[in-house]
Design an enzyme around this catalytic site. Structure first.
Site, PDB file in Angstrom:
ATOM      1  N   THR A  98       4.956 -26.969  -7.474  1.00 14.30           N
ATOM      2  CA  THR A  98       6.273 -26.912  -8.121  1.00 14.30           C
ATOM      3  C   THR A  98       6.155 -27.289  -9.596  1.00 14.30           C
ATOM      4  OG1 THR A  98       7.180 -27.702  -6.029  1.00 14.30           O
ATOM      5  CG2 THR A  98       8.655 -27.720  -7.927  1.00 14.30           C
ATOM      6  N   LEU A  99       5.481 -28.396  -9.833  1.00 15.58           N
ATOM      7  CA  LEU A  99       5.417 -28.888 -11.206  1.00 15.58           C
ATOM      8  C   LEU A  99       4.614 -27.991 -12.108  1.00 15.58           C
ATOM      9  CD1 LEU A  99       5.349 -32.664 -10.726  1.00 15.58           C
ATOM     10  CD2 LEU A  99       6.918 -31.308 -12.074  1.00 15.58           C
TER      11      LEU A  99
ATOM     12  N   ASP B 170      14.864 -37.053   0.535  1.00 15.51           N
ATOM     13  CA  ASP B 170      15.592 -36.797   1.775  1.00 15.51           C
ATOM     14  C   ASP B 170      14.670 -36.381   2.917  1.00 15.51           C
ATOM     15  OD1 ASP B 170      14.910 -34.184   0.741  1.00 15.51           O
ATOM     16  OD2 ASP B 170      16.348 -33.365   2.174  1.00 15.51           O
TER      17      ASP B 170
ATOM     18  N   GLY C  64      16.084 -34.488  -5.669  1.00 14.86           N
ATOM     19  CA  GLY C  64      15.382 -35.744  -5.390  1.00 14.86           C
ATOM     20  C   GLY C  64      15.242 -36.694  -6.561  1.00 14.86           C
TER      21      GLY C  64
ATOM     22  N   GLU D  54      10.417 -36.179 -12.236  1.00 10.75           N
ATOM     23  CA  GLU D  54      10.265 -35.739 -10.840  1.00 10.75           C
ATOM     24  C   GLU D  54      10.283 -36.945  -9.907  1.00 10.75           C
ATOM     25  OE1 GLU D  54      10.582 -33.871  -8.569  1.00 10.75           O
ATOM     26  OE2 GLU D  54       9.309 -32.108  -8.525  1.00 10.75           O
ATOM     27  N   ASP D  55      10.694 -36.702  -8.680  1.00 13.76           N
ATOM     28  CA  ASP D  55      10.655 -37.765  -7.685  1.00 13.76           C
ATOM     29  C   ASP D  55       9.221 -38.002  -7.196  1.00 13.76           C
ATOM     30  OD1 ASP D  55      10.494 -35.284  -6.425  1.00 13.76           O
ATOM     31  OD2 ASP D  55      12.192 -35.618  -5.084  1.00 13.76           O
TER      32      ASP D  55
ATOM     33  N   ASP E  75       3.286 -33.827  -5.076  1.00 11.22           N
ATOM     34  CA  ASP E  75       2.586 -33.680  -3.806  1.00 11.22           C
ATOM     35  C   ASP E  75       1.424 -32.696  -4.032  1.00 11.22           C
ATOM     36  OD1 ASP E  75       2.376 -34.074  -0.988  1.00 11.22           O
ATOM     37  OD2 ASP E  75       3.539 -32.264  -0.615  1.00 11.22           O
ATOM     38  N   THR E  76       1.592 -31.431  -3.684  1.00  9.61           N
ATOM     39  CA  THR E  76       0.519 -30.454  -3.939  1.00  9.61           C
ATOM     40  C   THR E  76       0.393 -30.137  -5.431  1.00  9.61           C
ATOM     41  OG1 THR E  76       2.000 -28.572  -3.707  1.00  9.61           O
ATOM     42  CG2 THR E  76       0.908 -29.348  -1.709  1.00  9.61           C
TER      43      THR E  76
ATOM     44  N   LYS F 285       1.258 -38.528  -4.729  1.00  8.90           N
ATOM     45  CA  LYS F 285       0.381 -38.518  -3.546  1.00  8.90           C
ATOM     46  C   LYS F 285      -0.914 -37.823  -3.943  1.00  8.90           C
ATOM     47  CE  LYS F 285       3.777 -37.901   0.173  1.00  8.90           C
ATOM     48  NZ  LYS F 285       4.268 -36.863   1.106  1.00  8.90           N
TER      49      LYS F 285
ATOM     50  N   PHE G 299       5.111 -39.136   4.748  1.00  2.70           N
ATOM     51  CA  PHE G 299       6.383 -38.545   4.335  1.00  2.70           C
ATOM     52  C   PHE G 299       7.385 -39.667   4.062  1.00  2.70           C
ATOM     53  CE2 PHE G 299      10.422 -36.401   4.504  1.00  2.70           C
ATOM     54  CZ  PHE G 299      10.150 -35.218   3.831  1.00  2.70           C
TER      55      PHE G 299
ATOM     56  N   ARG H  74      18.943 -39.982   1.219  1.00  6.45           N
ATOM     57  CA  ARG H  74      18.758 -40.052  -0.235  1.00  6.45           C
ATOM     58  C   ARG H  74      19.312 -41.356  -0.809  1.00  6.45           C
ATOM     59  NH1 ARG H  74      17.074 -34.968  -2.084  1.00  6.45           N
ATOM     60  NH2 ARG H  74      17.988 -33.180  -1.030  1.00  6.45           N
TER      61      ARG H  74
HETATM   62  P1  5GP Z   1       4.795 -30.070  -4.583  1.00  5.95           P
HETATM   63  O1  5GP Z   1       5.089 -28.764  -5.210  1.00  5.95           O
HETATM   64  O2  5GP Z   1       4.172 -31.090  -5.511  1.00  5.95           O
HETATM   65  O3  5GP Z   1       3.994 -29.939  -3.329  1.00  5.95           O
HETATM   66  O4  5GP Z   1       6.187 -30.571  -4.033  1.00  5.95           O
HETATM   67  C1  5GP Z   1       6.921 -31.555  -4.573  1.00  5.95           C
HETATM   68  C2  5GP Z   1       8.220 -31.611  -3.814  1.00  5.95           C
HETATM   69  O5  5GP Z   1       7.994 -31.710  -2.393  1.00  5.95           O
HETATM   70  C3  5GP Z   1       8.976 -32.857  -4.189  1.00  5.95           C
HETATM   71  O6  5GP Z   1       9.800 -32.651  -5.304  1.00  5.95           O
HETATM   72  C4  5GP Z   1       9.759 -33.150  -2.912  1.00  5.95           C
HETATM   73  O7  5GP Z   1      10.959 -32.402  -2.931  1.00  5.95           O
HETATM   74  C5  5GP Z   1       8.890 -32.607  -1.791  1.00  5.95           C
HETATM   75  N1  5GP Z   1       8.118 -33.703  -1.152  1.00  5.95           N
HETATM   76  C6  5GP Z   1       6.792 -33.894  -1.199  1.00  5.95           C
HETATM   77  N2  5GP Z   1       6.425 -34.989  -0.514  1.00  5.95           N
HETATM   78  C7  5GP Z   1       7.567 -35.515  -0.019  1.00  5.95           C
HETATM   79  C8  5GP Z   1       7.853 -36.690   0.781  1.00  5.95           C
HETATM   80  O8  5GP Z   1       6.997 -37.488   1.176  1.00  5.95           O
HETATM   81  N3  5GP Z   1       9.162 -36.901   1.080  1.00  5.95           N
HETATM   82  C9  5GP Z   1      10.165 -36.070   0.664  1.00  5.95           C
HETATM   83  N4  5GP Z   1      11.404 -36.376   1.025  1.00  5.95           N
HETATM   84  N5  5GP Z   1       9.924 -34.962  -0.084  1.00  5.95           N
HETATM   85  C10 5GP Z   1       8.641 -34.694  -0.428  1.00  5.95           C
END
Ligand code: 5GP
Length: 170
Positions: free
Chosen positions: A102-103, A154, A40, A94-95, A98-99, A126, A147, A160
């Protein structure tokens, strides 16, 4: 048609601003390593790095999560870095945050491997979804809990290549 959330011109303007901030902060740095999280972040990363003057190296991680949306996922490294991290000043790109699961995992791993410093640059944030605190040093835009697709993001590997960020139509 998907509803545009962030137009192409607004992305370009913000990426230029972020690049200026990063260039200023790393102007005396001689071992900057920019790490993208596949797939992403690639579109954003390329646009950003082309605007940096500071010397840098580039590498990539790819992750996958075993977890669900609401549970702390066990983050799996699908593709590891090629380069050594020890002693490097790492800028993780990072793109979207979210939660934060991952980071958090990646940031901890980079520190464990001996990075001299680790900073995070994320195009989108977010904040309402955050479950684990991760400091974002360079943030493009804060968005609502929708989303989003485009500019690297994607839905089932599609969209993408949209040159803007849009909200996925249900
Ligand atoms: P986290 O570990 O912060 O929850 O997840 C981050 C990853 O979730 C991002 O790198 C991305 O791949 C995916 N993700 C979270 N929100 C979105 C969204 O609104 N759209 C898309 N396409 N991917 C998302």
């Amino acid at each position: 048609m998907h509803q545009t959330l962030i137009a192409r011109e607004d992305l370009e303007r913000r990426v230029t601003e972020l690049a200026a901030d990063i260039d200023r902060d790393y102007q005396d740095c001689e071992n900057l390593l920019c790490i993208g999280v596949l797939k992403g972040s690639v579109f954003f990363m390329v646009d950003l790095l082309k605007q940096l003057q500071v010397p840098l190296a580039v590498d990539f991680f790819q992750t996958a999560s075993y977890g669900s949306d609401t549970e702390p996922g066990e983050v799996r490294i699908r593709k590891d870095l090629d380069l050594a991290v020890r002693g490097k000043h790492v800028l993780l790109i990072e793109d979207i945050v979210d939660t934060g699961f991952t980071l958090r995992t990646i940031l901890d791993l980079l520190k464990f491997r001996g990075a001299a410093s680790v900073k995070l640059c994320a195009l989108l944030d977010k904040p309402s979804r955050r479950q684990i605190d991760v400091p974002i040093d360079y943030r493009g835009f804060a968005i609502e809990d929708k989303f989003v697709i485009g500019y690297g993001l994607d839905y089932d590997e599609r969209y993408r290549n949209l040159p803007y960020i849009a909200v996925l139509e249900e």
